[in-house]
Design a protein around this motif. Sequence first.
Motif, PDB file in Angstrom:
ATOM      1  N   THR A   1      28.041  43.709  39.247  1.00 12.05           N
ATOM      2  CA  THR A   1      29.701  44.689  40.115  1.00 12.05           C
ATOM      3  C   THR A   1      30.362  44.148  39.942  1.00 12.05           C
ATOM      4  O   THR A   1      30.958  42.948  39.313  1.00 12.05           O
ATOM      5  CB  THR A   1      29.193  44.353  41.981  1.00 12.05           C
ATOM      6  OG1 THR A   1      29.126  43.310  42.326  1.00 12.05           O
ATOM      7  CG2 THR A   1      28.164  45.678  42.172  1.00 12.05           C
ATOM      8  N   ASN A   2      31.759  44.588  40.630  1.00 15.78           N
ATOM      9  CA  ASN A   2      33.106  43.982  39.513  1.00 15.78           C
ATOM     10  C   ASN A   2      33.388  42.757  40.606  1.00 15.78           C
ATOM     11  O   ASN A   2      32.768  42.453  42.282  1.00 15.78           O
ATOM     12  CB  ASN A   2      33.931  45.123  40.862  1.00 15.78           C
ATOM     13  CG  ASN A   2      35.685  44.516  40.433  1.00 15.78           C
ATOM     14  OD1 ASN A   2      35.737  44.220  39.384  1.00 15.78           O
ATOM     15  ND2 ASN A   2      36.090  46.031  40.588  1.00 15.78           N
ATOM     16  N   GLY A   3      33.972  41.941  39.880  1.00 16.38           N
ATOM     17  CA  GLY A   3      34.422  40.678  40.164  1.00 16.38           C
ATOM     18  C   GLY A   3      32.865  39.680  40.991  1.00 16.38           C
ATOM     19  O   GLY A   3      33.311  38.215  40.989  1.00 16.38           O
ATOM     20  N   VAL A   4      31.719  40.065  39.611  1.00 15.00           N
ATOM     21  CA  VAL A   4      31.048  38.870  39.845  1.00 15.00           C
ATOM     22  C   VAL A   4      31.013  37.789  38.901  1.00 15.00           C
ATOM     23  O   VAL A   4      30.492  36.568  39.597  1.00 15.00           O
ATOM     24  CB  VAL A   4      29.554  39.437  39.677  1.00 15.00           C
ATOM     25  CG1 VAL A   4      29.138  40.283  40.555  1.00 15.00           C
ATOM     26  CG2 VAL A   4      29.491  40.164  38.168  1.00 15.00           C
ATOM     27  N   GLY A   5      32.133  38.288  38.134  1.00 12.30           N
ATOM     28  CA  GLY A   5      32.271  37.390  36.968  1.00 12.30           C
ATOM     29  C   GLY A   5      32.019  37.236  34.796  1.00 12.30           C
ATOM     30  O   GLY A   5      32.035  36.287  34.364  1.00 12.30           O
ATOM     31  N   LYS A   6      31.932  39.414  34.932  1.00 13.30           N
ATOM     32  CA  LYS A   6      31.879  39.501  33.936  1.00 13.30           C
ATOM     33  C   LYS A   6      32.710  39.071  33.036  1.00 13.30           C
ATOM     34  O   LYS A   6      32.537  37.917  31.889  1.00 13.30           O
ATOM     35  CB  LYS A   6      31.359  41.120  34.148  1.00 13.30           C
ATOM     36  CG  LYS A   6      30.363  41.195  34.801  1.00 13.30           C
ATOM     37  CD  LYS A   6      29.839  42.591  34.793  1.00 13.30           C
ATOM     38  CE  LYS A   6      30.924  43.790  35.343  1.00 13.30           C
ATOM     39  NZ  LYS A   6      31.571  43.694  36.122  1.00 13.30           N
ATOM     40  N   SER A   7      33.672  39.276  33.229  1.00 18.38           N
ATOM     41  CA  SER A   7      34.874  38.865  32.414  1.00 18.38           C
ATOM     42  C   SER A   7      34.972  37.116  32.140  1.00 18.38           C
ATOM     43  O   SER A   7      35.664  36.699  30.929  1.00 18.38           O
ATOM     44  CB  SER A   7      36.419  39.682  32.788  1.00 18.38           C
ATOM     45  OG  SER A   7      36.052  40.920  33.019  1.00 18.38           O
ATOM     46  N   THR A   8      35.020  36.835  33.369  1.00 25.45           N
ATOM     47  CA  THR A   8      35.276  35.325  33.216  1.00 25.45           C
ATOM     48  C   THR A   8      34.412  35.019  32.403  1.00 25.45           C
ATOM     49  O   THR A   8      34.309  33.350  31.456  1.00 25.45           O
ATOM     50  CB  THR A   8      35.053  34.185  34.399  1.00 25.45           C
ATOM     51  OG1 THR A   8      35.884  35.373  35.245  1.00 25.45           O
ATOM     52  CG2 THR A   8      34.572  33.305  34.797  1.00 25.45           C
TER      53      THR A   8
ATOM     54  N   LYS B   1      35.486  35.439  28.233  1.00 23.54           N
ATOM     55  CA  LYS B   1      36.508  34.421  28.260  1.00 23.54           C
ATOM     56  C   LYS B   1      36.223  33.126  28.210  1.00 23.54           C
ATOM     57  O   LYS B   1      36.578  32.073  26.997  1.00 23.54           O
ATOM     58  CB  LYS B   1      37.244  34.905  29.540  1.00 23.54           C
ATOM     59  CG  LYS B   1      38.425  35.672  30.040  1.00 23.54           C
ATOM     60  CD  LYS B   1      39.363  35.203  30.783  1.00 23.54           C
ATOM     61  CE  LYS B   1      39.686  36.603  32.188  1.00 23.54           C
ATOM     62  NZ  LYS B   1      40.397  36.332  32.885  1.00 23.54           N
TER      63      LYS B   1
ATOM     64  N   GLN C   1      38.457  42.899  28.508  1.00 26.10           N
ATOM     65  CA  GLN C   1      39.117  44.667  29.186  1.00 26.10           C
ATOM     66  C   GLN C   1      40.354  44.976  29.395  1.00 26.10           C
ATOM     67  O   GLN C   1      40.087  45.903  29.121  1.00 26.10           O
ATOM     68  CB  GLN C   1      38.219  43.728  29.931  1.00 26.10           C
ATOM     69  CG  GLN C   1      38.344  44.989  31.720  1.00 26.10           C
ATOM     70  CD  GLN C   1      37.567  44.278  32.690  1.00 26.10           C
ATOM     71  OE1 GLN C   1      37.619  43.330  33.404  1.00 26.10           O
ATOM     72  NE2 GLN C   1      38.118  45.503  33.862  1.00 26.10           N
TER      73      GLN C   1
ATOM     74  N   TYR D   1      38.740  29.130  37.257  1.00 33.47           N
ATOM     75  CA  TYR D   1      40.438  29.306  37.278  1.00 33.47           C
ATOM     76  C   TYR D   1      41.321  27.618  37.847  1.00 33.47           C
ATOM     77  O   TYR D   1      41.670  27.220  37.570  1.00 33.47           O
ATOM     78  CB  TYR D   1      41.027  30.688  37.148  1.00 33.47           C
ATOM     79  CG  TYR D   1      40.427  31.712  36.977  1.00 33.47           C
ATOM     80  CD1 TYR D   1      40.853  32.053  35.684  1.00 33.47           C
ATOM     81  CD2 TYR D   1      39.568  32.511  37.229  1.00 33.47           C
ATOM     82  CE1 TYR D   1      40.162  33.091  34.958  1.00 33.47           C
ATOM     83  CE2 TYR D   1      38.705  34.197  37.006  1.00 33.47           C
ATOM     84  CZ  TYR D   1      39.249  34.470  35.286  1.00 33.47           C
ATOM     85  OH  TYR D   1      38.696  34.601  34.502  1.00 33.47           O
ATOM     86  N   TYR D   2      40.616  27.907  39.721  1.00 34.77           N
ATOM     87  CA  TYR D   2      41.387  26.880  39.496  1.00 34.77           C
ATOM     88  C   TYR D   2      40.101  26.081  40.100  1.00 34.77           C
ATOM     89  O   TYR D   2      39.506  26.053  40.474  1.00 34.77           O
ATOM     90  CB  TYR D   2      41.280  27.783  41.147  1.00 34.77           C
ATOM     91  CG  TYR D   2      42.898  29.028  41.315  1.00 34.77           C
ATOM     92  CD1 TYR D   2      43.962  28.745  40.879  1.00 34.77           C
ATOM     93  CD2 TYR D   2      42.191  29.913  41.410  1.00 34.77           C
ATOM     94  CE1 TYR D   2      44.245  29.790  40.393  1.00 34.77           C
ATOM     95  CE2 TYR D   2      43.211  31.060  41.356  1.00 34.77           C
ATOM     96  CZ  TYR D   2      44.456  30.678  40.953  1.00 34.77           C
ATOM     97  OH  TYR D   2      44.628  31.868  40.728  1.00 34.77           O
TER      98      TYR D   2
ATOM     99  N   ILE E   1      33.390  30.326  39.281  1.00 32.52           N
ATOM    100  CA  ILE E   1      33.318  30.959  39.216  1.00 32.52           C
ATOM    101  C   ILE E   1      32.199  31.797  38.427  1.00 32.52           C
ATOM    102  O   ILE E   1      31.369  32.507  39.751  1.00 32.52           O
ATOM    103  CB  ILE E   1      34.476  32.647  38.775  1.00 32.52           C
ATOM    104  CG1 ILE E   1      35.819  32.140  38.853  1.00 32.52           C
ATOM    105  CG2 ILE E   1      34.867  34.054  38.616  1.00 32.52           C
ATOM    106  CD1 ILE E   1      36.301  33.134  40.775  1.00 32.52           C
TER     107      ILE E   1
HETATM  108  N1  LIG Z   1      43.062  34.726  35.518  1.00 33.04           N
HETATM  109  C1  LIG Z   1      42.789  34.731  37.017  1.00 33.04           C
HETATM  110  N2  LIG Z   1      42.784  34.333  37.438  1.00 33.04           N
HETATM  111  C2  LIG Z   1      42.380  33.542  38.544  1.00 33.04           C
HETATM  112  N3  LIG Z   1      41.426  34.225  38.930  1.00 33.04           N
HETATM  113  C3  LIG Z   1      40.334  35.091  38.442  1.00 33.04           C
HETATM  114  C4  LIG Z   1      41.749  35.566  37.692  1.00 33.04           C
HETATM  115  N4  LIG Z   1      41.162  36.505  36.860  1.00 33.04           N
HETATM  116  C5  LIG Z   1      39.601  36.789  38.000  1.00 33.04           C
HETATM  117  N5  LIG Z   1      40.036  36.143  38.545  1.00 33.04           N
HETATM  118  C6  LIG Z   1      38.866  36.484  39.586  1.00 33.04           C
HETATM  119  O1  LIG Z   1      37.788  35.782  39.083  1.00 33.04           O
HETATM  120  C7  LIG Z   1      36.197  36.462  39.888  1.00 33.04           C
HETATM  121  C8  LIG Z   1      35.666  37.192  39.044  1.00 33.04           C
HETATM  122  O2  LIG Z   1      36.588  38.081  37.913  1.00 33.04           O
HETATM  123  P1  LIG Z   1      36.388  38.524  36.770  1.00 33.04           P
HETATM  124  O3  LIG Z   1      35.093  37.956  35.945  1.00 33.04           O
HETATM  125  O4  LIG Z   1      37.113  39.102  36.319  1.00 33.04           O
HETATM  126  O5  LIG Z   1      35.888  39.813  37.571  1.00 33.04           O
HETATM  127  P2  LIG Z   1      34.514  41.216  36.641  1.00 33.04           P
HETATM  128  O6  LIG Z   1      34.878  40.772  35.727  1.00 33.04           O
HETATM  129  O7  LIG Z   1      32.542  40.992  36.643  1.00 33.04           O
HETATM  130  O8  LIG Z   1      35.098  42.625  37.410  1.00 33.04           O
HETATM  131  C9  LIG Z   1      37.203  37.440  40.715  1.00 33.04           C
HETATM  132  O9  LIG Z   1      37.276  36.590  42.319  1.00 33.04           O
HETATM  133  C10 LIG Z   1      38.519  37.759  40.398  1.00 33.04           C
HETATM  134  O10 LIG Z   1      39.020  37.527  41.171  1.00 33.04           O
END
Ligand SMILES: Nc1ncnc2c1ncn2[C@@H]1O[C@H](COP(=O)(O)OP(=O)(O)O)[C@@H](O)[C@H]1O
Lengths: 414, 234, 299
Positions: free
Chosen positions: B36-43, B46, B84, B11-12, B17
């Motif tokens: 686990t939560n926060g590993v980047g699955k949703s990322t 996207k 999600q 994102y930045y 990620i």
């Molecule tokens: N829109 C966003 N902007 C900035 N950072 C994000 C955003 N969405 C997720 N993150 C960061 O990216 C990392 C992975 O998030 P995410 O892909 O949602 O994890 P998961 O789906 O595996 O739980 C996390 O550290 C989260 O804080």
Amino acid sequence: MQRNILALIMALFVFCSGRAASEEEPVRIGVVLPMSPPGAYASGNPMWWAVQQAVDEVNARGGILGREVEAVLGDTRGVPEEARAVTERLITRDRVVGVVGNYHSSCALAALDLFRDHHVPYIAAEPWADDVTALGYEEVFRISVTNSLYRDITVDWMISSGFESIAAVQEITDWGLGVNEKLTQAWNEAGIRNETAFTDVKTEDFTGTLLRFTQWSPPPDMLFGSITGPGAYRIIKQAYDIGLAPSPQTVFYATNECLHPEVWEVAGEAARYITVTQIGLPPFAHNMVTRQENARFEQEHDRTMNATVMEAYDSFMLMCEAIEDAGCAHPDSIIRALENIEWKGMRGTYTFPYGTDNPVPEDQPDYMWHQWPDVTLYLFQYTEVGQSPEEGTVIWPPEWSQLPEGQYYVPVPE
Amino acid sequence: MLELRDVYAGYYPDMNILQGVSMTAEEGTITSVIGTNGVGKSTLLKTVYGFLSPRKGTIALEGKSIAGANPYRMPELGLTYIPQRRNVFPEMTVEENLQLGGWTFRRDKARIRRQLEENYDRFPILRNRRKQRAGNLSGGQQRMVELGRAMMIEPRLMLVDEPTAGLAPKVAAEIYDKLQALRDEGITVVLVDQNVRQAIEVSDYVYALALGKNMAEASRGGFEELRNKLREWL
Amino acid sequence: MYGADYLIAQAANGLVVGCLYALMAVGLTLIFSVLKVINFAHGEFYMVGGYTAYYMVTVLGGLHPLLGIFFAMIVLLGLGSLFEVAFLRPIHLGAVNRPAEYAILITFGLSFFLQNLVLSLAGPFPHRSPSFMSGGLTVGPVTISADRLIAAGLALVLMIALMLFIRATWTGKAMRAVSQDRDAAAVSGINPFKMNNIAFGIGASLAGASGALIAPIFAVVPDVGVLPSLRSFVIVVLGGMGSVKGALIGGVAIGLVESLGAALIPDPSRALAYRELYGLVIFVLVLLFRPQGLFGEKQ
Ligand SMILES: Nc1ncnc2c1ncn2[C@@H]1O[C@H](COP(=O)(O)OP(=O)(O)O)[C@@H](O)[C@H]1O
Ligand SMILES: [Mg+2]
């Protein structure tokens, strides 16, 4: 007079000697006007055109003190804080030797102490607030009317006309509140029933306000639409559309905004018979300067100069004359020169009898300090659609009135 | 069908990620991504769908690169996505929600009607609710609206992010059933889930991520081994 | 104290003026709902609309005043779309660091620019378009000029047309989808940038229509839009940010409150002093007790 001339010569000697005139530099005079929103730019712009006309003329005949004259414009936008900032900029950055102008009293008052503190002569063109001169600053002169003078003359007319009830719609601005305070006091003293509805100056629709006055029985003898800007025209049309005024029962008294030809474009036939004030001489009292300058202006801008525009021209010319008389651009010399001036402009011959050597006498109001005492105004009515102010019928004061004796306005035919 | 090679995204600026993720989803299968939560699955999803551009690596659909394409171009490629978070259009009716799923072929009235009917058959509860405001439905029903809306384009590939999060077990089971039914219709599904046990159960292939990197993967035969590995790792 | 006739006359005037208030506010709320941007140049779109109609009718074309409105809408549609592409799209592309501040500054900048541009092009004096129709209509105690009736009627027609458009057409629904969930709309293949552009264009065009409608009634000057745009903010908050229906009803309500407030408060100097303030009082009350507005959604 003798004493004054002596003082002038003294002053010239004291201040002008030893100062090397920089031959190349133009003489800069600051001009402060509302040129853009939210100020009264419809007045500020033609006032600036008139100043430019003056600049051209002065330079065409060789400038002043043998140098070119330059008008430096400062746009106040009608906002007091900006007026102050822009005035300060003209004085400190542009190093103007004098300042003329202003339309809004609030703007003039906000910058007034700058003239005192920096010791820069200023001629107020249009601000009406008594305080502009009543504060007695050595640097400040005025060629327009004051709120009190305006009240005295117009209320005389209202009393002579036999008005028993007056309805007023008053804009909420420094100018409006100042005028209203003076007028209501005078109306009450004269036993005239009156009611004022205050309103924002930018209001588009006054109908609700005006409908209220239609409930008066009998209807008001006079409706005062004390609004500047385009609202001045709208209120006429709206009052006319609901049958309130101008009507056989009710005289419509409008602000001098209605000197602009746009009154016909916006208000149309509703503006026939409205009464308007002109802070100057009626056309038959115009002098050569008035006619000549007016003709030039009309050729260039397709409209005649109204009194406010003439004030801009005259205040600038007056400053030039004073500098020329002073023989140098030193403030003390210019102030001395203004105090002793006798110069014929578009609106008459300017003098400032009350000043340093001749304080305002006890029986005169404070605002007479550095005030042009012969400032005058007259009232006229438009009697045909599309008339220019000069074509209107002069109704007040009696010595200029074009009406039969004992008649003070042209009634609207039934 | 879908192939990712060594994908970096974030994102930045200067903060990735995803740090070199690779995966493949075979046609007509359910491929799960767990972690686990926060590993980047949703990322990851996207990035596939174009909400993020990969900074490195390739993303290909049937051999053609789709990296960096705009999300709104994806339906034309036969791709759809269920994010999600709740994402029905809450102020619109169920039917309007479904219709908008067919935006790309909106001029084909017959097809819109046909697809609407198919989705009402798939999710009969939506037929009864079709005039209701979508925002007023229960969580499970809103998921069905989202599934139905995604199905309007008859996608070849569907990305689904945590479809059962926050739902009651019975409702969740129903959603998993629907996903399997979609797979059986021939649709390739990429499923992201935190619910490891359930996800593995419905999947044909599973990837486990850790800190933006591939950690483990297994096909149906190797699930037992994968489970043990995960248990060890946690 | 006052007769029924008087109150009816006041209410009728409030109703008519309220329709004009509403049309402008509807454009503002539409823009907000789709772009999530408060358009501080809305008053200047209104002003430019008024001038466009004026020049088309008087100077350039000699068109019928009603056609002037149409031209004003077209011109503002173009101006709005161009501005959106050039200056607002970067916000939604994520190319701006502080989007909220940027949106305020850029629309405010446009407002300042347009006021001064028109001042220098059209001059400082007011202009009034020719009447749509002369005369007026008198029903019982109420006399309303034909211009006002036509303007209010057209404003209603435009607002109803807009509501039908966003309710029933594909593009309208797509705009609503973007306003409710930008990303979900994109997932379905709706191009959110295009919807931004259409919404901003239509919003600007409605402001232009209001300006053209008032041009024969109130006349136009370069800063004619300042007060109406403030009032539109009040209406939009009252009706619910982003609710078109809310803006319509809110606009009419403010028109009625202004005129009945002025009509009923006994002391006129007070009653009328800050007619516009009644709107602000409502504004504050709404923010305190129903921040989502009359028709807005609770967050
Ligand atoms: N829109 C966003 N902007 C900035 N950072 C994000 C955003 N969405 C997720 N993150 C960061 O990216 C990392 C992975 O998030 P995410 O892909 O949602 O994890 P998961 O789906 O595996 O739980 C996390 O550290 C989260 O804080
Ligand atoms: Mg997630």
